[in-house]
Design an enzyme around this catalytic site. Structure first.
Site, PDB file in Angstrom:
ATOM      1  N   SER A  69       0.826  -1.207   0.000  1.00 30.10           N
ATOM      2  CA  SER A  69       0.000   0.000   0.000  1.00 30.10           C
ATOM      3  C   SER A  69       0.864   1.262   0.000  1.00 30.10           C
ATOM      4  CB  SER A  69      -0.913   0.022   1.228  1.00 30.10           C
ATOM      5  OG  SER A  69      -1.847  -1.019   1.177  1.00 30.10           O
ATOM      6  N   GLN A  70       0.309   2.343  -0.541  1.00 24.17           N
ATOM      7  CA  GLN A  70       1.041   3.610  -0.537  1.00 24.17           C
ATOM      8  C   GLN A  70       1.254   4.078   0.895  1.00 24.17           C
ATOM      9  OE1 GLN A  70      -2.728   5.498  -2.326  1.00 24.17           O
ATOM     10  NE2 GLN A  70      -1.580   7.289  -1.635  1.00 24.17           N
TER      11      GLN A  70
END
Length: 220
Positions: A69-70
């Site tokens: 995930s970012q």
């Protein structure tokens, strides 16, 4: 590993600190979460070919049709989990590469992480061990089952999006417990925070997100 941990250029400590400054600008203000993000070397959780992009605010592939995930989403979900007070026993659904696991392990007393894809779980477990994070319990299992042997949990964080929240996860929440989970079909997902009360559940819709789908079964 030691040399890779230290990082150079786009994987240096300075680059990581720039990422943390950006998180502050994006509205993340929990100092403990920001400190954990600053201490966790995201570049070691991605393939070496992608290391130079590790501190960009973007999701990156980690194989097996999964992503890391970012940074903003990792920080935001962690902040939402901790916003109403510290969490003692937390269940993570979707270990993935172990980055979110490593951040959480610095912030909660007990962490249990479930992953349905065996090679990802083994790689994450080995990497966290190398990083000196030895307090996490891992299980190769369907995430929708949770981990009933260790329930109830006062925190649950899911890194994949079901169409509807699995009943088993709701049942494994302690009263006062928090679940942070993306919900919805592809292209129409929203991050939710569920709080279990004495009388039921409170559901807050937080913001639109994009996650891999929550799949059933296990993969070896």
């Amino acid at each position: 590993m030691k040399q890779r941990l230290q990082g150079t250029g786009m994987t240096s400590r300075r680059t990581r600190e720039r990422m943390v400054s950006r998180l502050r600008e994006q509205g993340i203000n929990n100092s403990r979460v920001l400190a954990a993000m600053a201490e966790t070397p995201r570049h070691v959780f991605v393939d070496e070919a992608l290391e130079s992009r590790a501190y960009e605010d973007t999701a990156l592939p980690i194989g097996h049709n999964q992503t890391i995930s970012q940074p903003y989403i990792v920080a935001r979900m962690t902040e939402l989990l901790l916003e109403k007070g510290p969490r003692t026993k937390v269940l993570e659904i979707g270990t993935g590469c172990g980055y979110q696991t490593a951040v959480l392990a610095k912030l909660v007393e007990q962490l249990y992480s479930v992953e349905r894809i065996a090679p990802l779980m083994k790689k994450a477990r080995d990497l966290l061990w190398e990083l000196g994070i030895k307090s996490v319990g891992f299980k190769h299992s369907d995430g929708s089952w949770g981990w009933p042997e260790h329930a109830p949990f006062d925190g649950i964080l899911a890194a994949a999006a079901p169409a509807e929240i699995p009943e088993a996860l709701l049942a494994q929440m302690a009263v006062g417990g928090i679940m942070v989970i993306p919900v919805g079909s592809e292209g129409r997902q929203e991050l939710h925070r569920i709080t279990r009360t004495e009388s039921g559940f409170e559901d807050e819709a937080i913001e639109p997100v994009t996650f891999v789908p929550f799949l059933s079964g296990v993969s070896r």
